[in-house]
Design an enzyme around this catalytic site. Sequence first.
Site, PDB file in Angstrom:
ATOM      1  N   GLU A 144       4.683 -54.786 -10.864  1.00 45.70           N
ATOM      2  CA  GLU A 144       5.173 -53.781 -12.032  1.00 45.70           C
ATOM      3  C   GLU A 144       5.890 -54.480 -13.268  1.00 45.70           C
ATOM      4  O   GLU A 144       7.006 -54.909 -13.111  1.00 45.70           O
ATOM      5  CB  GLU A 144       6.292 -53.029 -11.236  1.00 45.70           C
ATOM      6  CG  GLU A 144       5.641 -51.906 -10.296  1.00 45.70           C
ATOM      7  CD  GLU A 144       6.298 -50.672 -10.263  1.00 45.70           C
ATOM      8  OE1 GLU A 144       6.070 -49.572 -10.238  1.00 45.70           O
ATOM      9  OE2 GLU A 144       7.659 -50.970  -9.873  1.00 45.70           O
TER      10      GLU A 144
ATOM     11  N   HIS B  53      12.797 -53.160  -7.233  1.00 45.84           N
ATOM     12  CA  HIS B  53      12.401 -52.681  -8.138  1.00 45.84           C
ATOM     13  C   HIS B  53      12.879 -53.093  -9.607  1.00 45.84           C
ATOM     14  O   HIS B  53      14.012 -53.433  -9.495  1.00 45.84           O
ATOM     15  CB  HIS B  53      12.622 -50.923  -8.100  1.00 45.84           C
ATOM     16  CG  HIS B  53      12.061 -50.213  -9.073  1.00 45.84           C
ATOM     17  ND1 HIS B  53      12.730 -50.177 -10.297  1.00 45.84           N
ATOM     18  CD2 HIS B  53      10.627 -49.734  -9.224  1.00 45.84           C
ATOM     19  CE1 HIS B  53      11.640 -49.421 -11.141  1.00 45.84           C
ATOM     20  NE2 HIS B  53      10.502 -49.051 -10.479  1.00 45.84           N
TER      21      HIS B  53
HETATM   22  P1  PGA Z   1       6.132 -45.071 -14.742  1.00 43.82           P
HETATM   23  O1  PGA Z   1       7.374 -45.843 -13.362  1.00 43.82           O
HETATM   24  O2  PGA Z   1       5.171 -44.905 -13.861  1.00 43.82           O
HETATM   25  O3  PGA Z   1       7.281 -43.962 -15.077  1.00 43.82           O
HETATM   26  O4  PGA Z   1       6.352 -46.160 -15.734  1.00 43.82           O
HETATM   27  C1  PGA Z   1       6.919 -46.902 -12.396  1.00 43.82           C
HETATM   28  C2  PGA Z   1       7.776 -47.362 -11.813  1.00 43.82           C
HETATM   29  O5  PGA Z   1       9.088 -47.306 -11.957  1.00 43.82           O
HETATM   30  O6  PGA Z   1       7.745 -47.741 -10.297  1.00 43.82           O
END
Ligand code: PGA
Length: 258
Positions: free
Chosen positions: A170, A98
């Site tokens: 992401e 992550h």
């Molecule tokens: P968020 O987080 O939707 O609050 O931006 C996404 C994540 O960290 O997976």
Amino acid sequence: MKKRFYFGTNTKMYKTIKDTVEFVKSLQEATKDISREKITLFVIPSYTTLKDANETKDEELLMIGAQNMGWEEQGQFTGEISPLMLQEVGTDLVMIGHSERRHVLGETDEEENKKVLCALRHDFTTLLCVGETEEEKEYGISAETIRIQLKKGLYGVTKEMTKKLWVAYEPVWAIGVNGKPATKEYAEEIHIVIKETLKELFGEEGTEIPVLYGGSVNPENAVGLSKMEHIDGLFIGRSAWNADNFNKIIRDVLQESR
Ligand code: PGA
């Protein structure tokens, strides 16, 4: 129409055991009438909640994942949690790499690779997260960055092992309270890069790997993102931490884009 859509949330370092159990119960209750032929639903809470979360889950309805994992079964790794420990508490899924692990806690692609291999060898569904920083995007090297993260992170993974592999895109600049969501067009462009790279690495098997988008997904942009051809799921933080809100996003997506 896509065959299956993935919806998941990482609750980061927010929910206690009590909060997590309540959340899992409410989310299951709210979504139980939705066919699991159409969706896969998962929740990734803190380590300390995993035993209770796993005991609360109805495995017909949702999967529970860990936010991280050590890459050895045991040893002198103070503070780490091993695959055997996660199996012992009934965990189905492990998230690796992550953005906050990479950029706040300093993990490298080489470490993510050891974790990915270890998770897949222990038969966990393994969710590898990738994403470029704002600076890398500015330099115009988003695709290069993502390809490196995939090629290093998945080094040594065989075609056979990809059956339990998922990827989440992401972008670092899109995540969290200061994040700005990627446009659906931009997300789609990078998802295409990811899918091409997975095909290059694993051939036809690579095309079966689900690729989810995450980073400031919210009730306004969820449907648009979900309609993009190469986006197979939404990985949501803040907007999913209330079960009713998460349920609403799921239903909006299913209603408007499936
Ligand atoms: P968020 O987080 O939707 O609050 O931006 C996404 C994540 O960290 O997976």
